[in-house]
Enzyme design. Structure first.
Site, PDB file in Angstrom:
ATOM      1  N   SER A 142       0.873  -1.171   0.000  1.00 51.74           N
ATOM      2  CA  SER A 142       0.000   0.000   0.000  1.00 51.74           C
ATOM      3  C   SER A 142       0.909   1.219   0.000  1.00 51.74           C
ATOM      4  CB  SER A 142      -0.866  -0.001   1.266  1.00 51.74           C
ATOM      5  OG  SER A 142      -1.435   1.264   1.514  1.00 51.74           O
ATOM      6  N   TYR A 155      -1.549  -1.259  10.812  1.00 53.20           N
ATOM      7  CA  TYR A 155      -1.711  -1.431   9.365  1.00 53.20           C
ATOM      8  C   TYR A 155      -0.454  -0.961   8.644  1.00 53.20           C
ATOM      9  CZ  TYR A 155      -3.389  -0.662   4.600  1.00 53.20           C
ATOM     10  OH  TYR A 155      -3.525  -0.663   3.237  1.00 53.20           O
TER      11      TYR A 155
END
Length: 288
Positions: A142, A155
């Site tokens: 990401s 995350y």
């Protein structure tokens, strides 16, 4: 000459990027093993294409990975597995101080350790596919693997780890003709906003009296920023799927693929704007 049938395995194929990638690859001649967590999702995918073969695969369960390896090995035979696409991933929003260890560990199992176990297990099958060419591993990180932001610390920790592991294995596997690539998208147009609001509201409801007041305002600011920019600049799952297709079409694909307007903006900031200036720009958007 390599067989015309090229087998690929995708984790997290029930929805979003994984589902879009399974559909895109099946339309382009690949036989897709689509990892799903229940039969209902598998049946929905099976109806879309004869080239999609759903398999029950929870990457946090060793028995699921072992069963998937046996099934894929039997189907691929001497052709081997042309590509492994590690897409499965989840998010967890909470101020770090309030992190529930069980949830944080589960996130790391899904986003990082599950990916590692998949690569370790399927490497022999990938190596088998290289006898007449190269095989591919595509890991979904990401833009959150390049820049860390508040309220999603675990995350970001996981996505940084995905990028670092992918780069290390890019070196380790190269002489086996197994090429590792990493995709770093920005926001994705799925049910992202609905899920984000739900996660933030859950985090807000779990705030403690001793928490600093800015935790609450920061989480609320996160929702407002996402509402303002999310739908306007988010990338479609199909765009990510197209990038996967591009990677698989190359004999020796490059390592890093940044996708989306927000992804490219953030990546530019991570590379060319000093951290002090970058943090000043981002603090207002995330209330920290």
């Amino acid at each position: 000459m390599q067989s015309e049938i090229k087998y690929v395995l995708i984790t997290g194929a029930s929805t979003g990027v994984g589902r879009a990638t399974a559909i895109t690859l099946s339309k382009n001649g690949y036989h897709v093993f689509a990892g799903v967590r229940n039969e209902q999702d598998g049946q929905a995918l099976r109806k879309l294409s004869q080239q999609i073969e759903p398999i029950i695969l929870d990457v946090t369960k060793a028995e699921d990975i072992e069963n998937a390896f046996r099934l894929v090995s039997e189907k691929c035979g001497n052709n081997g597995l042309y590509a492994l696409i590690n897409n499965a991933g989840i998010n967890y929003i909470d101020p770090f101080e309030n992190t529930q260890e069980e949830r944080a560990r589960y996130l790391m199992e899904v986003n990082f350790f599950g990916m590692c176990k998949m690569m370790q297990t399927f490497l022999p099958l990938l190596r088998l596919a290289t006898k007449d060419g190269t095989a591919k591993i595509v890991n979904l990180s990401s833009i959150g693997g390049a820049i860390g932001l508040p309220w999603e610390s675990y995350y970001h920790g996981a996505k940084f780890a995905v990028l670092g592991m992918s780069e290390a294995l890019r070196f380790e596997f190269r002489k086996q003709n197994v090429y590792v690539s990493c995709i770093m998208p920005g926001g994705i147009k799925t049910d992202f906003m609905t899920k984000l609001k739900s996660d933030v509201n859950k985090s807000l409801s779990n705030l403690k009296p001793e928490n600093p007041a800015y935790y609450k305002t920061g989480l609320e600011t996160m929702i407002k920023a996402s509402e303002q920019f999310g739908d306007k600049i988010a990338t479609t799952p199909e765009k990510v799927a197209g990038t996967v297709l591009k990677i698989l079409s190359k004999r020796k694909p490059t390592f890093k693929f940044v996708i989306g307007i927000d992804g490219k903006m953030m990546y530019f900031m991570s590379k060319f704007i000093p951290s002090t200036d970058r943090h000043m720009l981002l603090r207002g958007q995330f209330g920290a």
